[in-house]
Design a protein around this motif. Structure first.
Motif, PDB file in Angstrom:
ATOM      1  N   HIS A  99       0.798  -1.222   0.000  1.00 63.27           N
ATOM      2  CA  HIS A  99       0.000   0.000   0.000  1.00 63.27           C
ATOM      3  C   HIS A  99       0.832   1.275   0.000  1.00 63.27           C
ATOM      4  O   HIS A  99       0.362   2.325  -0.429  1.00 63.27           O
ATOM      5  N   ASP A 100       2.086   1.219   0.461  1.00 59.06           N
ATOM      6  CA  ASP A 100       2.924   2.425   0.517  1.00 59.06           C
ATOM      7  C   ASP A 100       4.059   2.418  -0.501  1.00 59.06           C
ATOM      8  O   ASP A 100       4.960   3.269  -0.422  1.00 59.06           O
ATOM      9  N   LEU A 101       4.043   1.517  -1.455  1.00 57.81           N
ATOM     10  CA  LEU A 101       5.137   1.433  -2.423  1.00 57.81           C
ATOM     11  C   LEU A 101       5.336   2.734  -3.192  1.00 57.81           C
ATOM     12  O   LEU A 101       6.461   3.064  -3.587  1.00 57.81           O
ATOM     13  N   GLY A 102       4.274   3.487  -3.415  1.00 57.07           N
ATOM     14  CA  GLY A 102       4.353   4.673  -4.252  1.00 57.07           C
ATOM     15  C   GLY A 102       4.761   5.935  -3.531  1.00 57.07           C
ATOM     16  O   GLY A 102       4.824   7.008  -4.158  1.00 57.07           O
ATOM     17  N   HIS A 103       5.051   5.852  -2.243  1.00 57.77           N
ATOM     18  CA  HIS A 103       5.417   7.060  -1.507  1.00 57.77           C
ATOM     19  C   HIS A 103       6.776   7.584  -1.958  1.00 57.77           C
ATOM     20  O   HIS A 103       7.706   6.830  -2.234  1.00 57.77           O
ATOM     21  N   THR A 104       6.871   8.900  -1.993  1.00 57.11           N
ATOM     22  CA  THR A 104       8.112   9.582  -2.332  1.00 57.11           C
ATOM     23  C   THR A 104       9.069   9.542  -1.142  1.00 57.11           C
ATOM     24  O   THR A 104       8.672   9.161  -0.035  1.00 57.11           O
ATOM     25  N   PRO A 105      10.315   9.992  -1.327  1.00 58.39           N
ATOM     26  CA  PRO A 105      11.140  10.243  -0.149  1.00 58.39           C
ATOM     27  C   PRO A 105      10.525  11.370   0.678  1.00 58.39           C
ATOM     28  O   PRO A 105       9.767  12.200   0.161  1.00 58.39           O
ATOM     29  N   PHE A 106      10.809  11.379   1.960  1.00 59.76           N
ATOM     30  CA  PHE A 106      10.362  12.419   2.889  1.00 59.76           C
ATOM     31  C   PHE A 106       8.855  12.436   3.095  1.00 59.76           C
ATOM     32  O   PHE A 106       8.268  13.456   3.449  1.00 59.76           O
ATOM     33  N   GLY A 107       8.181  11.306   2.893  1.00 56.70           N
ATOM     34  CA  GLY A 107       6.778  11.188   3.239  1.00 56.70           C
ATOM     35  C   GLY A 107       5.882  12.173   2.511  1.00 56.70           C
ATOM     36  O   GLY A 107       6.067  12.480   1.331  1.00 56.70           O
ATOM     37  N   HIS A 108       4.892  12.699   3.240  1.00 55.07           N
ATOM     38  CA  HIS A 108       3.895  13.559   2.610  1.00 55.07           C
ATOM     39  C   HIS A 108       4.484  14.902   2.182  1.00 55.07           C
ATOM     40  O   HIS A 108       3.978  15.527   1.249  1.00 55.07           O
ATOM     41  N   ALA A 109       5.571  15.336   2.827  1.00 53.01           N
ATOM     42  CA  ALA A 109       6.224  16.573   2.388  1.00 53.01           C
ATOM     43  C   ALA A 109       6.776  16.398   0.985  1.00 53.01           C
ATOM     44  O   ALA A 109       6.635  17.282   0.121  1.00 53.01           O
ATOM     45  N   GLY A 110       7.405  15.256   0.716  1.00 53.85           N
ATOM     46  CA  GLY A 110       7.919  14.991  -0.619  1.00 53.85           C
ATOM     47  C   GLY A 110       6.810  14.844  -1.640  1.00 53.85           C
ATOM     48  O   GLY A 110       6.918  15.336  -2.775  1.00 53.85           O
ATOM     49  N   ALA A 367       9.638  12.586 -12.420  1.00 53.05           N
ATOM     50  CA  ALA A 367       8.774  12.309 -11.268  1.00 53.05           C
ATOM     51  C   ALA A 367       8.943  10.867 -10.800  1.00 53.05           C
ATOM     52  O   ALA A 367       9.044  10.597  -9.591  1.00 53.05           O
ATOM     53  N   ASP A 368       8.979   9.924 -11.741  1.00 52.61           N
ATOM     54  CA  ASP A 368       9.189   8.519 -11.386  1.00 52.61           C
ATOM     55  C   ASP A 368      10.554   8.317 -10.728  1.00 52.61           C
ATOM     56  O   ASP A 368      10.694   7.574  -9.753  1.00 52.61           O
ATOM     57  N   TYR A 369      11.556   8.978 -11.278  1.00 53.74           N
ATOM     58  CA  TYR A 369      12.929   8.848 -10.770  1.00 53.74           C
ATOM     59  C   TYR A 369      13.012   9.363  -9.330  1.00 53.74           C
ATOM     60  O   TYR A 369      13.557   8.672  -8.451  1.00 53.74           O
ATOM     61  N   ILE A 370      12.451  10.530  -9.078  1.00 63.97           N
ATOM     62  CA  ILE A 370      12.509  11.108  -7.733  1.00 63.97           C
ATOM     63  C   ILE A 370      11.641  10.310  -6.766  1.00 63.97           C
ATOM     64  O   ILE A 370      12.045  10.034  -5.631  1.00 63.97           O
ATOM     65  N   ALA A 371      10.446   9.920  -7.205  1.00 66.28           N
ATOM     66  CA  ALA A 371       9.549   9.167  -6.323  1.00 66.28           C
ATOM     67  C   ALA A 371      10.180   7.847  -5.890  1.00 66.28           C
ATOM     68  O   ALA A 371       9.906   7.355  -4.788  1.00 66.28           O
ATOM     69  N   GLY A 372      11.023   7.274  -6.728  1.00 66.32           N
ATOM     70  CA  GLY A 372      11.666   6.004  -6.399  1.00 66.32           C
ATOM     71  C   GLY A 372      12.861   6.136  -5.484  1.00 66.32           C
ATOM     72  O   GLY A 372      13.429   5.127  -5.056  1.00 66.32           O
ATOM     73  N   MET A 373      13.262   7.363  -5.166  1.00 65.68           N
ATOM     74  CA  MET A 373      14.417   7.560  -4.296  1.00 65.68           C
ATOM     75  C   MET A 373      14.068   7.308  -2.832  1.00 65.68           C
ATOM     76  O   MET A 373      12.939   7.511  -2.402  1.00 65.68           O
ATOM     77  N   THR A 374      15.047   6.899  -2.080  1.00 67.66           N
ATOM     78  CA  THR A 374      14.927   6.908  -0.628  1.00 67.66           C
ATOM     79  C   THR A 374      15.293   8.294  -0.121  1.00 67.66           C
ATOM     80  O   THR A 374      15.809   9.134  -0.870  1.00 67.66           O
ATOM     81  N   ASP A 375      15.051   8.548   1.161  1.00 70.60           N
ATOM     82  CA  ASP A 375      15.480   9.823   1.746  1.00 70.60           C
ATOM     83  C   ASP A 375      16.977  10.032   1.511  1.00 70.60           C
ATOM     84  O   ASP A 375      17.426  11.115   1.126  1.00 70.60           O
ATOM     85  N   ARG A 376      17.744   9.000   1.764  1.00 71.14           N
ATOM     86  CA  ARG A 376      19.206   9.097   1.632  1.00 71.14           C
ATOM     87  C   ARG A 376      19.604   9.354   0.184  1.00 71.14           C
ATOM     88  O   ARG A 376      20.468  10.203  -0.085  1.00 71.14           O
ATOM     89  N   ASN A 377      18.984   8.648  -0.769  1.00 72.07           N
ATOM     90  CA  ASN A 377      19.272   8.877  -2.193  1.00 72.07           C
ATOM     91  C   ASN A 377      19.033  10.332  -2.563  1.00 72.07           C
ATOM     92  O   ASN A 377      19.838  10.954  -3.261  1.00 72.07           O
ATOM     93  N   ALA A 378      17.884  10.862  -2.118  1.00 71.58           N
ATOM     94  CA  ALA A 378      17.512  12.221  -2.499  1.00 71.58           C
ATOM     95  C   ALA A 378      18.498  13.242  -1.928  1.00 71.58           C
ATOM     96  O   ALA A 378      18.907  14.186  -2.625  1.00 71.58           O
ATOM     97  N   LEU A 379      18.895  13.070  -0.677  1.00 68.71           N
ATOM     98  CA  LEU A 379      19.854  13.998  -0.078  1.00 68.71           C
ATOM     99  C   LEU A 379      21.215  13.892  -0.760  1.00 68.71           C
ATOM    100  O   LEU A 379      21.872  14.915  -1.029  1.00 68.71           O
TER     101      LEU A 379
END
Length: 392
Positions: A99-110, A367-379
């Motif tokens: 159910h949460d596979l599609g979440h971006t890094p940083f939760g709802h803020a992301g 959008a797909d690329y960023i959404a697939g990042m972890t918090d650490r990847n994005a930072l």
């Protein structure tokens, strides 16, 4: 593969599954829903949830929930409820894990930042992104994109919160769901299966209670702050009365344990009342009941709303969380803005999905690329692209 377990008449029966979009031979050892669960667990998106925010960014502490640990807790609750109600546990578990596979890094803020940046090209919705991941973005099979999950799992993933069309005030479908609906009919105007409804409320039970746990341990609020919150305040008080000298950490554990048990019991009792009242003959009758079969009692719904209001004020809008959310939004917006304008900065496999600077296909790929990042990847990616001292 048939199952020997005794299922309720209104449960989804694996031997009567509507199948997969791309036909595959059945398994001799696993039901269709077991295979769905296993494919989700082995997916790249599932592994990445280990470093995706629930409320706190990954580097803020190892004891806080992540999307992965949250999903495992939801799955445990969903299986327990499904077993009592005679539902297919494997389907409920698969939906809870996905159910949460599609979440971006940083939760709802992301997610909010990505939604804002993509508004002109169809927007972003984490539920729709979950569907996009399991039907397109996961690349594990030669013959098809995605995981080729069963119809029942896709239906539950999209509709676990209720129908998406066919009622007054229905919102426009998110782009990924509207696009997939042209390929396969998930009956978006009906409710989902009882298993999907269980997974949805198991999500509520898990994140409400575990956010209490994380919020207390992070020092965002105190037990005394919850004294007037219905259900929660009395349960914490009862534990303290029963065990006056209890260690604060054990006080939290014991109260959370009791709260989860009370919410699960209420859901089971209310659902049994609805089953007795409506007597759904099969899983399709559940879909066309016109209201949820699985639900909390009216009193528990009020308690749930009061707890959500407390957490919103004291946790989700706490100034420390706001500061981190502000940083997170800036990171996502910076990454999106740069990569859409300079898609040549994307890894080669993502450049292949683009149609040039500022193009629609480029925007969706970014959008797909960023959404697939972890918090650490994005930072890390933000430092790599914006800090001149960092190696690219």
């Amino acid at each position: 593969m048939s199952t020997s377990r005794t299922l309720a008449p209104f449960a989804c029966r694996p031997d009567q599954s509507r199948g997969r979009r791309y036909a595959e031979a059945s398994s001799e050892t696993r039901s269709p829903f077991q295979r769905d669960r296993d494919r989700i667990i082995h997916s790249e998106a599932f592994r990445k949830m280990k470093y995706k925010t629930q409320v706190f960014v990954y580097h803020e502490g190892d004891n806080f929930r992540t999307r992965l640990t949250h999903s495992l807790e939801v799955a445990q609750i969903a299986r327990s409820i499904s077993r009592v109600l005679g539902l297919d546990e494997d389907l409920a578990e698969a939906l809870a894990l996905a159910h949460d596979l599609g979440h971006t890094p940083f939760g709802h803020a992301g997610e909010d930042a990505l939604q804002e940046m993509t508004a002109a090209v169809g927007g972003f919705d984490h539920n729709a992104q979950s569907l996009r991941i399991v039907t397109k973005l996961e690349r594990r099979y030669y013959k098809f994109e995605g995981l080729n999950l069963s119809w029942e799992t896709l239906e539950g993933l999209v509709k676990h919160n209720g129908p998406l069309t066919g009622f007054p005030g229905a919102r426009p479908l998110p782009l990924a769901i509207a696009s997939y609906a042209t390929k396969e009919d998930l009956e978006l105007d009906s409710f989902a299966s009882a298993e999907a409804q269980v997974a949805s409320l198991a999500d509520d039970i898990a994140y409400n209670n575990h956010d209490i746990d994380d919020g207390l341990r992070a020092g965002l609020f105190k037990i005394s702050d919850m004294a007037e919150v219905p259900l929660v305040g009395p349960v914490f008080a009862a534990v303290k009365t029963e065990f006056p000298d209890i260690d604060p950490s054990l006080h939290i554990h014991e109260a959370i344990r009791r709260l989860i048990g009370l919410m699960v019991s209420d859901l089971i009792e209310e659902t049994r009342r609805r089953i007795a009242r409506f007597a759904p003959a099969d899983c399709d009758a559940v879909r066309h009941l016109g209201q949820p079969l699985v639900a909390f009692s009216p009193v528990m719904r009020q308690n749930d709303a009061a707890l959500k209001a407390f957490l919103f004020q004291h946790m989700y809008r706490h100034y420390k969380v706001n500061r981190m959310a502000s940083k997170a939004r800036r990171v996502v917006k910076d990454l999106y803005g740069l990569l859409v304008e300079e898609p040549e900065c994307l890894p080669p496999e993502w450049q292949n999905c683009c149609d040039g600077k500022g193009g629609q296909a480029t925007a969706r790929a970014v959008a797909d690329y960023i959404a697939g990042m972890t918090d650490r990847n994005a930072l890390d990616e933000h430092r790599s692209l914006f800090d001149l001292q960092e190696k690219p």
